[in-house]
Design an enzyme around this catalytic site. Structure first.
Site, short mmCIF file in Angstrom:
data_model
loop_
_atom_site.label_atom_id
_atom_site.label_comp_id
_atom_site.label_asym_id
_atom_site.label_seq_id
_atom_site.Cartn_x
_atom_site.Cartn_y
_atom_site.Cartn_z
N GLU A 98 0.81 -1.21 0.00
CA GLU A 98 0.00 0.00 0.00
C GLU A 98 0.85 1.27 0.00
O GLU A 98 1.94 1.29 0.56
CB GLU A 98 -0.90 0.00 1.25
CG GLU A 98 -1.93 -1.10 1.19
CD GLU A 98 -2.68 -1.30 2.49
OE1 GLU A 98 -3.64 -2.08 2.46
OE2 GLU A 98 -2.33 -0.69 3.51
N CYS A 111 3.12 8.41 1.15
CA CYS A 111 3.76 7.50 2.11
C CYS A 111 3.91 6.16 1.40
O CYS A 111 2.92 5.55 0.99
CB CYS A 111 2.86 7.40 3.34
SG CYS A 111 3.43 6.20 4.53
N CYS A 118 6.52 -7.14 7.03
CA CYS A 118 7.68 -6.68 7.79
C CYS A 118 8.09 -7.75 8.78
O CYS A 118 7.25 -8.47 9.30
CB CYS A 118 7.33 -5.39 8.54
SG CYS A 118 8.74 -4.65 9.40
N CYS A 122 7.04 -5.45 15.55
CA CYS A 122 6.52 -4.49 16.54
C CYS A 122 5.09 -4.91 16.90
O CYS A 122 4.27 -5.16 16.01
CB CYS A 122 6.53 -3.07 15.98
SG CYS A 122 8.17 -2.57 15.41
N CYS A 125 1.70 -3.10 15.55
CA CYS A 125 1.61 -2.74 14.14
C CYS A 125 0.93 -3.85 13.32
O CYS A 125 1.31 -5.01 13.40
CB CYS A 125 3.01 -2.47 13.62
SG CYS A 125 3.10 -2.30 11.85
N CYS A 336 -1.01 5.68 10.42
CA CYS A 336 0.21 5.00 10.84
C CYS A 336 -0.07 3.70 11.58
O CYS A 336 -0.92 3.65 12.46
CB CYS A 336 0.98 5.91 11.79
SG CYS A 336 1.59 7.35 10.98
FE1 SF4 Z 1 7.69 -3.12 10.70
FE2 SF4 Z 1 5.42 -2.19 11.67
FE3 SF4 Z 1 7.62 -2.20 13.18
FE4 SF4 Z 1 7.42 -0.50 11.09
S1 SF4 Z 1 6.16 -0.49 12.95
S2 SF4 Z 1 9.20 -1.76 11.63
S3 SF4 Z 1 6.25 -1.77 9.63
S4 SF4 Z 1 6.54 -4.02 12.39
#
Ligand code: SF4
Length: 349
Positions: A98, A111, A118, A122, A125, A336
């Site tokens: 995206e 963005c 990923c 985190c 997220c 975000c």
């Molecule tokens: Fe990856 Fe999400 Fe952490 Fe960014 S916030 S590094 S996209 S897991």
């Protein structure tokens, strides 16, 4: 558009002038054809070989037999009530990533994503939850910038979409080269911001090899707490990241922003504010407080407006420029931490 992303041909889009010189040499074409190709790709924004009419027909055929142009349109879009648009791009291996277009007065920011999912894990997220499905190529990254309908009116690009840009540093550096070089899109590096959670060796390369703005996701000044939120802290403590950054100049042309998502009852009190001030005492930075957007199945809560304002004021009083970032595109899950890149997700909202 040549819609060739799914084709097996290697795209020329995203290549540097030097790489294009390698291509034409290999195909036995004159060296100046590389400059012509760069002009067609980046200045004239050609999306097919036929348009490249100062390159001989025979050479265009030769190029088309081995390469694609690499431009392709988004396959899906969602428009927010606030003007934000979320675009979904297919990747060569059938995944989707995206990009979010954010118009704001005389600024228009895109963005962009750098990875399919990923692997940084985190906990807050949605992209992190989706797991990692590979890096985007330089072609797939620059195509996001060049193939949205608003491309020509873009003023800024931020690498803050799906993925950790420093986990795909070679492609990201190559894209920055294409965006800023005279033979490329010739943008000032001041129009580009790269966000990172602080993967240090690659971050050092970005700092040394470019002069783009940097955004570091901090989210907690405390080692043990940050480690729970962001496993990267185990390998690269945020205090070490700040030490690294303190060796660079962010007081003049280049800016450093600190991203801080606020969670109610977790990291939004005075003790966190004061420790954040201490953490940032040797770097010239400005802090962006980001409202947490509740994601399905997460126990994390949004911080109250009152706590966010008090946190901001406490930082400002101690000499740190701090603002509360306005949320954009929340109704289309474009804000975000909300990018997940599944077609199904998009259809749900
Ligand atoms: Fe990856 Fe999400 Fe952490 Fe960014 S916030 S590094 S996209 S897991």
């Amino acid at each position: 558009m040549d819609n060739s992303n799914n084709a097996h041909l290697q795209p020329l889009l995203g290549m540097t002038l030097e790489q294009l010189q390698g291509v034409v040499k290999e195909l036995g074409m004159p060296r100046f054809t590389a400059t012509q190709l760069a002009e067609w790709l980046y200045t004239h924004r050609a999306d097919n070989f036929e348009a490249m009419n100062n390159i001989s027909k025979a050479n265009r055929h030769k190029l088309a037999s081995r390469y694609s142009v690499g431009r392709y349109a988004p396959m899906h879009e969602q428009r927010s009530v606030d003007g934000t648009v979320k675009y979904l791009f297919a990747t060569a291996d059938g995944k989707a990533v995206e990009s979010v277009y954010i118009p704001d007065g005389d600024r228009a920011t895109l963005c962009i994503s750098s990875q399919k999912g990923c692997r940084m894990g985190c906990t807050f997220c949605m992209t992190g939850r989706q797991g990692y499905h590979g890096n985007l190529t330089a072609a797939e990254i620059i195509n996001q910038v060049m193939s949205i309908p608003e491309s020509l009116s873009l003023t800024n690009v931020v690498f803050m979409g799906m993925g950790e840009p420093m986990d795909n540093v070679d492609a990201v550096l190559q894209v920055i080269d294409v965006l800023t070089a005279k033979w490329g899109l010739a943008w000032s590096p001041k129009r580009i911001t790269v966000s990172s959670i602080g993967k240090m060796p690659e971050l050092r390369r970005l700092l040394d090899e470019t002069s783009v703005h940097i955004a570091i996701s901090v989210h907690s000044p405390f080692h043990a707490e940050r480690e729970k939120l962001m496993p990267v802290e185990r390998a690269f403590a945020v205090s070490d990241v700040m030490k690294l950054l303190s060796g660079y100049d962010f007081a003049h042309q280049r800016r450093l922003s600190v991203e801080y998502i606020m969670w109610g009852g977790l990291n939004d009190d005075a003790a966190h504010a004061d420790s954040l001030v201490k953490l940032l005492r040797h770097v010239d930075s400005r802090v962006n407080l980001i409202r947490f957007h509740a994601i399905p199945g997460s126990p994390l809560r949004t911080s109250s407006e009152e706590n966010m304002v008090a946190f901001r004021d406490r930082l400002n009083e101690q000499g740190i420029i701090c603002t509360i970032r306005r949320s954009r595109g929340e109704d289309i899950f474009a804000a975000c931490g909300m990018l997940a890149g599944k077609v199904n997700d998009n259809q749900q909202h």
